[in-house]
Design a protein around this motif. Structure first.
Motif, PDB file in Angstrom:
ATOM      1  N   THR A  16      34.772   3.119 -15.402  1.00  0.00           N
ATOM      2  CA  THR A  16      33.326   3.164 -15.136  1.00  0.00           C
ATOM      3  C   THR A  16      32.559   3.628 -16.358  1.00  0.00           C
ATOM      4  O   THR A  16      31.527   3.052 -16.725  1.00  0.00           O
ATOM      5  N   GLU A  18      33.523   3.296 -19.410  1.00  0.00           N
ATOM      6  CA  GLU A  18      33.611   2.248 -20.420  1.00  0.00           C
ATOM      7  C   GLU A  18      32.559   1.174 -20.196  1.00  0.00           C
ATOM      8  O   GLU A  18      31.876   0.734 -21.133  1.00  0.00           O
ATOM      9  N   TRP A  19      32.417   0.725 -18.926  1.00  0.00           N
ATOM     10  CA  TRP A  19      31.404  -0.303 -18.626  1.00  0.00           C
ATOM     11  C   TRP A  19      29.989   0.245 -18.808  1.00  0.00           C
ATOM     12  O   TRP A  19      29.082  -0.482 -19.225  1.00  0.00           O
ATOM     13  N   PHE A  20      29.777   1.514 -18.537  1.00  0.00           N
ATOM     14  CA  PHE A  20      28.455   2.116 -18.742  1.00  0.00           C
ATOM     15  C   PHE A  20      28.050   2.067 -20.210  1.00  0.00           C
ATOM     16  O   PHE A  20      26.911   1.735 -20.559  1.00  0.00           O
ATOM     17  N   ARG A  22      29.130  -0.088 -22.406  1.00  0.00           N
ATOM     18  CA  ARG A  22      28.889  -1.485 -22.769  1.00  0.00           C
ATOM     19  C   ARG A  22      27.509  -1.936 -22.298  1.00  0.00           C
ATOM     20  O   ARG A  22      26.786  -2.635 -23.040  1.00  0.00           O
ATOM     21  N   TYR A  23      27.109  -1.590 -21.081  1.00  0.00           N
ATOM     22  CA  TYR A  23      25.774  -1.951 -20.584  1.00  0.00           C
ATOM     23  C   TYR A  23      24.683  -1.296 -21.433  1.00  0.00           C
ATOM     24  O   TYR A  23      23.647  -1.878 -21.728  1.00  0.00           O
ATOM     25  N   LYS A  24      24.931  -0.045 -21.825  1.00  0.00           N
ATOM     26  CA  LYS A  24      23.933   0.685 -22.605  1.00  0.00           C
ATOM     27  C   LYS A  24      23.744   0.053 -23.972  1.00  0.00           C
ATOM     28  O   LYS A  24      22.644   0.094 -24.558  1.00  0.00           O
ATOM     29  N   GLY A  26      23.874  -3.130 -24.627  1.00  0.00           N
ATOM     30  CA  GLY A  26      23.110  -4.374 -24.556  1.00  0.00           C
ATOM     31  C   GLY A  26      23.736  -5.444 -23.700  1.00  0.00           C
ATOM     32  O   GLY A  26      23.091  -5.970 -22.788  1.00  0.00           O
ATOM     33  N   PRO A  27      25.012  -5.860 -23.917  1.00  0.00           N
ATOM     34  CA  PRO A  27      25.606  -6.949 -23.121  1.00  0.00           C
ATOM     35  C   PRO A  27      25.674  -6.590 -21.635  1.00  0.00           C
ATOM     36  O   PRO A  27      25.924  -5.438 -21.265  1.00  0.00           O
ATOM     37  N   THR A  28      25.418  -7.584 -20.783  1.00  0.00           N
ATOM     38  CA  THR A  28      25.446  -7.346 -19.334  1.00  0.00           C
ATOM     39  C   THR A  28      26.500  -8.192 -18.638  1.00  0.00           C
ATOM     40  O   THR A  28      26.538  -8.247 -17.415  1.00  0.00           O
ATOM     41  N   SER A  29      27.369  -8.904 -19.408  1.00  0.00           N
ATOM     42  CA  SER A  29      28.415  -9.733 -18.814  1.00  0.00           C
ATOM     43  C   SER A  29      29.505  -8.843 -18.223  1.00  0.00           C
ATOM     44  O   SER A  29      29.916  -7.845 -18.814  1.00  0.00           O
ATOM     45  N   VAL A  30      30.005  -9.189 -17.038  1.00  0.00           N
ATOM     46  CA  VAL A  30      31.048  -8.411 -16.365  1.00  0.00           C
ATOM     47  C   VAL A  30      32.426  -9.026 -16.550  1.00  0.00           C
ATOM     48  O   VAL A  30      33.395  -8.568 -15.941  1.00  0.00           O
TER      49      VAL A  30
END
Length: 318
Positions: A16, A18-20, A22-24, A26-30
């Motif tokens: 979680t 790690e994905w936070f 990445r979202y912060k 810029g990229p929003t791809s899952v």
């Protein structure tokens, strides 16, 4: 909070975070990033069937031995064996002795009869005395008799590095009831040998004793020189000469006697013997030069492996 709400359906805490990050950024791809590695097709029914077949042929095979046959990682082998084949490695269960199918059926019928007798008379067990017997050994791996060899006159006694079996053996007979021990007795092996000899004598004389001939003497001598541990009974079976004649030739004509090995801590190579001889000569010279000081400056040490003499470990029996 996500873990408490969704349980196993949610991501782990580290994932979680790690994905936070990445979202912060810029990229929003899952979707996962493309990466190279071993294809997931390795864990497939075909490989699982090959592994199952290898294990069926040799239930004691290890994962490391399996990995030599197929180009599969150690971890993938573990996953296939545990999760796909649902196999686990377990040691053998030690029992006093293995029973045949007939012995099992006989015990089953006996137990049924005993249950019926107990149901008809609850006090039936008080009148029962059970007995059993077993051989009791001293746990030395080899007896002196088993390690003995035939020696000609003047030959030196050979050495043996470690005892392998026991010379102590007797039969323990025990009787007990519901209250406990009733009687026990140790019967030495010699008593059984005497009984066998007396039983054989009751059947009358055996085959005639052959005369001692030079041909028989040469045959026995050549056979013993090939295998010095051969027993008189084995010589009798090999050459067809009566045991009494073989024994007479061995002792009276060949002058052979069977001597057990002399046990020593370990056997030395010729190089080790030469080194020890030189060290002893040097120490002797130093001692003769100054006997008092020479002994006072020495500290000696030694090491040894300590073994428990169990026939086979649980790991080996798996």
């Amino acid at each position: 909070m996500l873990k408490q709400t969704f349980k196993e359906d949610s991501l782990s805490q580290s994932r979680t975070f790690e994905w936070f990050v990445r979202y912060k950024a810029g990229p929003t791809s899952v979707k996962d990033d493309p990466h190279t590695g071993r294809p997931l097709s390795i864990r497939n029914p075909e490989n699982a069937l090959k592994i199952k077949s290898s294990i069926k042929d040799n239930p004691r095979i290890t994962i490391r031995e399996l990995s030599e046959d197929l180009d599969i990682s150690f971890g993938t082998y573990q996953t296939i064996i545990k999760n796909d084949l649902h196999l686990k490695r377990s040691p053998a269960k030690f029992v006093p002795h293995l029973l045949t199918n007939e012995q099992k059926e006989h015990r089953k019928e006996t137990c049924k009869n005993m249950v019926e007798m107990f149901n008809s008379d609850p006090h039936w067990l008080k009148n029962v005395i059970a007995g059993d017997k077993t051989w009791v050994y001293g746990l030395n791996p080899e007896t002196k008799r088993q390690s003995s060899q035939w020696l000609e006159p003047g030959e030196p006694r050979f050495k043996k590095a470690r005892m392998i079996k026991s010379k102590l053996k007797c039969l323990l007979i025990i009787f007990f009831d519901v209250k406990g021990l009733v009687h026990y007795e140790f019967v030495p092996e010699a008593a059984f040998k005497l009984r066998r000899i007396s039983t054989e004598d009751e059947h009358g004389p055996g085959r005639p004793v052959e005369s001692v001939t030079q041909e028989n003497i040469d045959k026995i001598h050549d056979l013993v020189m090939l295998d010095r541990r051969m027993t008189v009974r084995q010589i009798e079976e090999t050459l067809g000469i009566p045991k009494t004649t073989v024994d007479r030739i061995m002792r009276e004509h060949l002058g052979l006697r069977k001597i057990s090995a002399r046990w020593v801590p370990k056997l030395l190579t010729p190089d080790q013997k030469a080194v020890r001889r030189k060290l002893s000569s040097d120490n002797l010279a130093l001692f003769e030069a100054n006997p008092v000081e020479f002994v006072n400056i020495f500290v000696t040490m030694d090491e040894t492996w300590a073994h428990h003499f169990t026939p086979e470990s649980k790991q080996q029996s798996m």
